[in-house]
Design a protein around this motif. Sequence first.
Motif, PDB file in Angstrom:
ATOM      1  N   UNK A   1      18.208   1.490   6.828  1.00 25.33           N
ATOM      2  CA  UNK A   1      17.644   0.414   7.643  1.00 25.33           C
ATOM      3  C   UNK A   1      16.251   0.018   7.136  1.00 25.33           C
ATOM      4  N   UNK A   2      15.746   0.701   6.120  1.00 21.17           N
ATOM      5  CA  UNK A   2      14.406   0.406   5.606  1.00 21.17           C
ATOM      6  C   UNK A   2      14.430  -0.112   4.179  1.00 21.17           C
ATOM      7  N   UNK A   3      13.300   0.076   3.497  1.00 17.39           N
ATOM      8  CA  UNK A   3      13.147  -0.415   2.127  1.00 17.39           C
ATOM      9  C   UNK A   3      12.419   0.645   1.306  1.00 17.39           C
ATOM     10  N   UNK A   4      12.584   0.581  -0.005  1.00 16.66           N
ATOM     11  CA  UNK A   4      11.714   1.352  -0.893  1.00 16.66           C
ATOM     12  C   UNK A   4      10.952   0.362  -1.771  1.00 16.66           C
ATOM     13  N   UNK A   5       9.789   0.811  -2.277  1.00 16.59           N
ATOM     14  CA  UNK A   5       9.023  -0.056  -3.172  1.00 16.59           C
ATOM     15  C   UNK A   5       8.652   0.717  -4.433  1.00 16.59           C
ATOM     16  N   UNK A   6       8.484  -0.044  -5.489  1.00 16.68           N
ATOM     17  CA  UNK A   6       8.124   0.556  -6.776  1.00 16.68           C
ATOM     18  C   UNK A   6       7.261  -0.454  -7.546  1.00 16.68           C
TER      19      UNK A   6
ATOM     20  N   UNK B   1      13.835  -7.902  -6.496  1.00 18.36           N
ATOM     21  CA  UNK B   1      14.687  -7.350  -5.438  1.00 18.36           C
ATOM     22  C   UNK B   1      15.582  -8.419  -4.868  1.00 18.36           C
ATOM     23  N   UNK B   2      16.674  -7.955  -4.258  1.00 14.03           N
ATOM     24  CA  UNK B   2      17.688  -8.870  -3.721  1.00 14.03           C
ATOM     25  C   UNK B   2      17.134  -9.744  -2.603  1.00 14.03           C
ATOM     26  N   UNK B   3      17.913 -10.744  -2.237  1.00 16.20           N
ATOM     27  CA  UNK B   3      17.632 -11.527  -1.032  1.00 16.20           C
ATOM     28  C   UNK B   3      17.546 -10.562   0.148  1.00 16.20           C
ATOM     29  N   UNK B   4      16.484 -10.688   0.936  1.00 13.85           N
ATOM     30  CA  UNK B   4      16.340  -9.835   2.111  1.00 13.85           C
ATOM     31  C   UNK B   4      15.653  -8.511   1.841  1.00 13.85           C
ATOM     32  N   UNK B   5      15.211  -8.296   0.621  1.00 11.80           N
ATOM     33  CA  UNK B   5      14.582  -7.015   0.278  1.00 11.80           C
ATOM     34  C   UNK B   5      13.173  -6.874   0.858  1.00 11.80           C
ATOM     35  N   UNK B   6      12.543  -8.003   1.172  1.00  7.38           N
ATOM     36  CA  UNK B   6      11.207  -7.941   1.777  1.00  7.38           C
ATOM     37  C   UNK B   6      10.093  -8.565   0.947  1.00  7.38           C
ATOM     38  N   UNK B   7      10.438  -9.346  -0.055  1.00 10.97           N
ATOM     39  CA  UNK B   7       9.432  -9.945  -0.939  1.00 10.97           C
ATOM     40  C   UNK B   7       8.517 -10.895  -0.165  1.00 10.97           C
ATOM     41  N   UNK B   8       9.112 -11.723   0.673  1.00 12.24           N
ATOM     42  CA  UNK B   8       8.304 -12.677   1.445  1.00 12.24           C
ATOM     43  C   UNK B   8       7.530 -11.954   2.551  1.00 12.24           C
ATOM     44  N   UNK B   9       8.120 -10.917   3.101  1.00 10.48           N
ATOM     45  CA  UNK B   9       7.425 -10.124   4.131  1.00 10.48           C
ATOM     46  C   UNK B   9       6.154  -9.496   3.546  1.00 10.48           C
TER      47      UNK B   9
ATOM     48  N   UNK C   1       5.753  -1.713   8.010  1.00 11.01           N
ATOM     49  CA  UNK C   1       5.327  -0.959   6.826  1.00 11.01           C
ATOM     50  C   UNK C   1       5.221  -1.892   5.618  1.00 11.01           C
ATOM     51  N   UNK C   2       6.133  -2.839   5.524  1.00 12.46           N
ATOM     52  CA  UNK C   2       6.075  -3.809   4.418  1.00 12.46           C
ATOM     53  C   UNK C   2       4.843  -4.709   4.568  1.00 12.46           C
ATOM     54  N   UNK C   3       4.572  -5.131   5.805  1.00 11.03           N
ATOM     55  CA  UNK C   3       3.379  -5.953   6.063  1.00 11.03           C
ATOM     56  C   UNK C   3       2.111  -5.162   5.737  1.00 11.03           C
TER      57      UNK C   3
ATOM     58  N   UNK D   1       3.766   3.261  -8.964  1.00  8.54           N
ATOM     59  CA  UNK D   1       3.462   3.717  -7.601  1.00  8.54           C
ATOM     60  C   UNK D   1       4.672   3.370  -6.741  1.00  8.54           C
ATOM     61  N   UNK D   2       5.221   4.374  -6.074  1.00  5.21           N
ATOM     62  CA  UNK D   2       6.450   4.171  -5.304  1.00  5.21           C
ATOM     63  C   UNK D   2       6.306   4.747  -3.901  1.00  5.21           C
ATOM     64  N   UNK D   3       7.180   4.314  -3.020  1.00  4.77           N
ATOM     65  CA  UNK D   3       7.192   4.879  -1.681  1.00  4.77           C
ATOM     66  C   UNK D   3       8.264   4.239  -0.843  1.00  4.77           C
ATOM     67  N   UNK D   4       8.300   4.639   0.418  1.00  3.91           N
ATOM     68  CA  UNK D   4       9.299   4.066   1.330  1.00  3.91           C
ATOM     69  C   UNK D   4       8.622   3.289   2.440  1.00  3.91           C
ATOM     70  N   UNK D   5       9.366   2.329   2.954  1.00  2.00           N
ATOM     71  CA  UNK D   5       8.883   1.411   3.986  1.00  2.00           C
ATOM     72  C   UNK D   5       9.907   1.417   5.107  1.00  2.00           C
ATOM     73  N   UNK D   6       9.691   2.242   6.142  1.00  2.01           N
ATOM     74  CA  UNK D   6      10.729   2.431   7.159  1.00  2.01           C
ATOM     75  C   UNK D   6      11.033   1.173   7.980  1.00  2.01           C
TER      76      UNK D   6
END
Length: 153
Positions: A131-136, A35-43, A13-15, A4-9
């Motif tokens: 400026x956003x993220x993608x998730x997979x 994902x890298x540092x700052x990718x949004x894992x903790x968010x 969106x990550x929250x 399941x994939x998508x984008x997080x502008x």
Amino acid sequence: TSVLSGSLPDENATLALGAAFAAAARPGLVVHLLGDLGAGKTTFTRGLLAALGHQGKVKSPTYTLVESYPFPDYSVHHFDLYRFADPEEWNDAGFSEYFGQDSLCLVEWPDKAEGLLPAADLTLELAVTGSGRTYHFQAQTQTGQSCLIRLST
Ligand code: ADP
Ligand code: MG
């Protein structure tokens, strides 16, 4: 549904993805966050914890390696293994006991404890794009797949 994939502008969106995941998750699930540092894992984790009812702040467990959040039905254990270096620490800290049917485990930097860490039911990979993220999401077990089906419906 094994992916399941998508984008997080933006951050919200990550929250929101974390909150949606909270509703689909079940105790016993092991999620590896890639994902890298700052990718949004903790968010993502913050969104999940807030949706489960956690009201305090969410510390990045960079030095403690794990932070636990008890809820009425089960606990969430949030690992950040970026600084995990000594394999003996796995047993010394009793980390195996964090995994089981009565907890949901989210693990940042799982590769740092390869061979010690229980296998993932699901991986979530986050990546910076503009400026956003993608998730997979990728399911690794039947349990993970069931979770993705709930998440996508
Ligand atoms: P990680 O745990 O992967 O190292 P963090 O969750 O700490 O990363 O997030 C790093 C930064 O990325 C935070 O400032 C957060 O607000 C921001 N961020 C999270 N999701 C998004 C998004 N979808 N778009 C833009 N910025 C985001
Ligand atoms: Mg983090």
